[in-house]
Scaffold this motif. Sequence first.
Motif, mmCIF file in Angstrom:
data_model
loop_
_atom_site.group_PDB
_atom_site.id
_atom_site.type_symbol
_atom_site.label_atom_id
_atom_site.label_comp_id
_atom_site.label_asym_id
_atom_site.label_seq_id
_atom_site.Cartn_x
_atom_site.Cartn_y
_atom_site.Cartn_z
ATOM 1 N N ASN A 93 0.817 -1.219 0.000
ATOM 2 C CA ASN A 93 0.000 0.000 0.000
ATOM 3 C C ASN A 93 0.852 1.271 0.000
ATOM 4 O OD1 ASN A 93 -2.781 -0.621 -0.253
ATOM 5 N ND2 ASN A 93 -2.641 -1.651 1.738
ATOM 6 N N THR A 94 2.173 1.080 -0.031
ATOM 7 C CA THR A 94 3.087 2.238 -0.061
ATOM 8 C C THR A 94 2.927 2.987 -1.386
ATOM 9 O OG1 THR A 94 4.645 0.978 1.250
ATOM 10 C CG2 THR A 94 5.525 2.924 0.136
ATOM 11 N N GLU A 95 2.949 4.304 -1.272
ATOM 12 C CA GLU A 95 2.809 5.169 -2.441
ATOM 13 C C GLU A 95 4.211 5.542 -2.939
ATOM 14 O OE1 GLU A 95 0.076 7.325 -4.839
ATOM 15 O OE2 GLU A 95 -0.600 6.514 -2.934
ATOM 16 N N VAL A 96 4.499 5.363 -4.244
ATOM 17 C CA VAL A 96 5.779 5.845 -4.777
ATOM 18 C C VAL A 96 5.506 7.041 -5.679
ATOM 19 C CG1 VAL A 96 7.074 3.678 -4.613
ATOM 20 C CG2 VAL A 96 5.835 4.190 -6.699
ATOM 21 N N GLN A 97 6.417 8.011 -5.598
ATOM 22 C CA GLN A 97 6.221 9.262 -6.335
ATOM 23 C C GLN A 97 6.847 9.201 -7.727
ATOM 24 O OE1 GLN A 97 7.514 12.448 -3.863
ATOM 25 N NE2 GLN A 97 6.544 14.011 -5.110
ATOM 26 N N TYR A 98 8.016 8.562 -7.813
ATOM 27 C CA TYR A 98 8.763 8.513 -9.077
ATOM 28 C C TYR A 98 9.248 7.099 -9.372
ATOM 29 C CZ TYR A 98 9.283 13.479 -7.904
ATOM 30 O OH TYR A 98 9.062 14.775 -7.555
ATOM 31 N N ALA A 99 9.651 6.893 -10.633
ATOM 32 C CA ALA A 99 10.317 5.640 -10.990
ATOM 33 C C ALA A 99 11.613 5.968 -11.706
ATOM 34 C CB ALA A 99 9.423 4.805 -11.883
ATOM 35 N N SER B 51 25.631 3.080 -10.312
ATOM 36 C CA SER B 51 26.280 4.382 -10.124
ATOM 37 C C SER B 51 25.311 5.512 -10.464
ATOM 38 C CB SER B 51 27.492 4.502 -11.039
ATOM 39 O OG SER B 51 28.311 3.387 -10.923
ATOM 40 N N ASP B 52 24.506 5.300 -11.494
ATOM 41 C CA ASP B 52 23.538 6.331 -11.881
ATOM 42 C C ASP B 52 22.373 6.406 -10.895
ATOM 43 O OD1 ASP B 52 24.965 7.233 -13.979
ATOM 44 O OD2 ASP B 52 23.680 6.415 -15.556
ATOM 45 N N VAL B 53 21.995 5.263 -10.346
ATOM 46 C CA VAL B 53 20.932 5.269 -9.325
ATOM 47 C C VAL B 53 21.392 6.147 -8.159
ATOM 48 C CG1 VAL B 53 19.599 3.851 -7.704
ATOM 49 C CG2 VAL B 53 20.125 2.959 -9.987
ATOM 50 N N LEU B 54 22.649 5.959 -7.745
ATOM 51 C CA LEU B 54 23.189 6.742 -6.625
ATOM 52 C C LEU B 54 23.291 8.224 -6.967
ATOM 53 C CD1 LEU B 54 26.026 4.327 -5.542
ATOM 54 C CD2 LEU B 54 24.038 4.912 -4.172
ATOM 55 N N ALA B 55 23.554 8.517 -8.230
ATOM 56 C CA ALA B 55 23.746 9.916 -8.630
ATOM 57 C C ALA B 55 22.432 10.664 -8.868
ATOM 58 C CB ALA B 55 24.609 9.976 -9.884
ATOM 59 N N TYR B 56 21.385 9.963 -9.246
ATOM 60 C CA TYR B 56 20.161 10.669 -9.662
ATOM 61 C C TYR B 56 18.937 10.500 -8.748
ATOM 62 C CZ TYR B 56 22.609 11.434 -14.053
ATOM 63 O OH TYR B 56 23.518 11.828 -14.987
ATOM 64 N N VAL B 57 18.797 9.334 -8.116
ATOM 65 C CA VAL B 57 17.564 9.072 -7.359
ATOM 66 C C VAL B 57 17.495 9.941 -6.109
ATOM 67 C CG1 VAL B 57 16.342 7.292 -6.014
ATOM 68 C CG2 VAL B 57 17.242 6.748 -8.276
ATOM 69 N N GLU C 165 19.119 0.871 -0.740
ATOM 70 C CA GLU C 165 19.094 1.259 0.673
ATOM 71 C C GLU C 165 19.701 2.658 0.856
ATOM 72 O OE1 GLU C 165 21.612 -1.262 3.042
ATOM 73 O OE2 GLU C 165 21.218 -0.119 4.877
ATOM 74 N N MET C 166 20.843 2.893 0.226
ATOM 75 C CA MET C 166 21.527 4.188 0.388
ATOM 76 C C MET C 166 20.735 5.329 -0.251
ATOM 77 S SD MET C 166 23.889 3.152 2.140
ATOM 78 C CE MET C 166 24.214 1.429 2.431
ATOM 79 N N ALA C 167 20.091 5.039 -1.394
ATOM 80 C CA ALA C 167 19.406 6.106 -2.140
ATOM 81 C C ALA C 167 17.943 6.276 -1.714
ATOM 82 C CB ALA C 167 19.489 5.798 -3.632
ATOM 83 N N ASP C 168 17.531 5.588 -0.639
ATOM 84 C CA ASP C 168 16.140 5.671 -0.155
ATOM 85 C C ASP C 168 15.120 5.219 -1.203
ATOM 86 O OD1 ASP C 168 16.958 6.574 2.323
ATOM 87 O OD2 ASP C 168 16.743 8.686 1.809
ATOM 88 N N VAL C 169 15.500 4.240 -2.010
ATOM 89 C CA VAL C 169 14.545 3.624 -2.950
ATOM 90 C C VAL C 169 13.572 2.797 -2.109
ATOM 91 C CG1 VAL C 169 14.386 1.757 -4.651
ATOM 92 C CG2 VAL C 169 16.060 3.577 -4.962
ATOM 93 N N VAL C 170 12.263 2.933 -2.367
ATOM 94 C CA VAL C 170 11.309 2.244 -1.496
ATOM 95 C C VAL C 170 10.965 0.833 -1.963
ATOM 96 C CG1 VAL C 170 10.285 4.301 -0.465
ATOM 97 C CG2 VAL C 170 9.334 3.405 -2.571
ATOM 98 N N LEU D 283 2.783 7.420 -13.610
ATOM 99 C CA LEU D 283 3.982 7.397 -12.768
ATOM 100 C C LEU D 283 5.139 8.033 -13.545
ATOM 101 C CD1 LEU D 283 5.278 6.494 -10.072
ATOM 102 C CD2 LEU D 283 5.820 4.314 -11.161
ATOM 103 N N ARG D 284 5.638 9.162 -13.044
ATOM 104 C CA ARG D 284 6.650 9.934 -13.754
ATOM 105 C C ARG D 284 8.073 9.588 -13.325
ATOM 106 N NH1 ARG D 284 3.153 10.270 -16.877
ATOM 107 N NH2 ARG D 284 2.025 12.120 -17.522
ATOM 108 N N GLY D 285 9.023 9.972 -14.182
ATOM 109 C CA GLY D 285 10.429 9.790 -13.860
ATOM 110 C C GLY D 285 10.898 10.864 -12.904
ATOM 111 N N ILE D 286 12.100 10.680 -12.345
ATOM 112 C CA ILE D 286 12.618 11.697 -11.438
ATOM 113 C C ILE D 286 12.992 12.939 -12.235
ATOM 114 C CG2 ILE D 286 13.467 10.092 -9.688
ATOM 115 C CD1 ILE D 286 16.276 10.640 -10.969
ATOM 116 N N GLU D 287 12.903 14.079 -11.555
ATOM 117 C CA GLU D 287 13.267 15.315 -12.238
ATOM 118 C C GLU D 287 14.731 15.616 -11.987
ATOM 119 O OE1 GLU D 287 10.316 17.999 -10.727
ATOM 120 O OE2 GLU D 287 8.813 16.610 -11.511
#
Lengths: 143, 116
Positions: free
Chosen positions: B22-28, B35-41, B61-66, B110-114
Amino acid sequence: MDNIRYDFEIEKDDFERAGEASSSIKKILRQLGLNSGIIRRVAIAAYEAEMNLVIHSNGGSIVIEIDPRKVTIFANDKGPGIKDVKLAMKEGYSTASDRIREMGFGAGMGLPNMKKCSDDFSIKSILKEGTFIVMKMFLKDGD
Amino acid sequence: MKLIDIMEKVKAEVLCGSEFLNTEVQYAFGSDLMSDVLAYVKGNTLLLTGLTNPQVIRTAEMADVVAILFVRGKIPGKDVIDLAMENSMAVLTTKYTLYTTSGILYSEGLRGIEQD
């Protein structure tokens, strides 16, 4: 808040445990009740540094110090040192092997990302001796 | 978008963390480059990836991905699932490719990160 310091030894090529130190650091900062934004910056910088030690170095350590004004991360290794630090700081430059790239790393984003996460970043590298990185994240009101 | 709705749209299976559906995610964010996940998320994000090693969970875990949605029918090993469970993360898998999964979820809102 008194000054707090934790030391983590990082082994070369230990991909199984890679990330454990940064995970512990993140938990420590959470327990201290710091703001999620600064925790994220410290966790990402520490993890990039930890992965660099596992991938590129002959082993080393990650040390975290927390005082009332800032969080400081020291990433020190036992070599082999970086030949051209300026080039290594450039986004996209990497000397990582195909094996590392298959794991999702080695895109040449590590050092630039560490700098981006820090308020103050310094790197010194001596060939055959080691690389020494200091990253500071200053705490603001509300952190 | 709620994870349970994402699951339904891309016909995904839950590998762990069904209690977080039931968790809501804002972006995908879709990438096989950690390396890009760490740099952009920037948090509150669903990670779409075809990479299944433990570093995917550590990176998340480090990038707070839910939550993580593995694409192309990938199923990670038990060590990866255990690590995700330790970190209270939902892990899903879909047979769709990264492109198709992204297209379906984008068209559902569901939008991408800005980027900065």
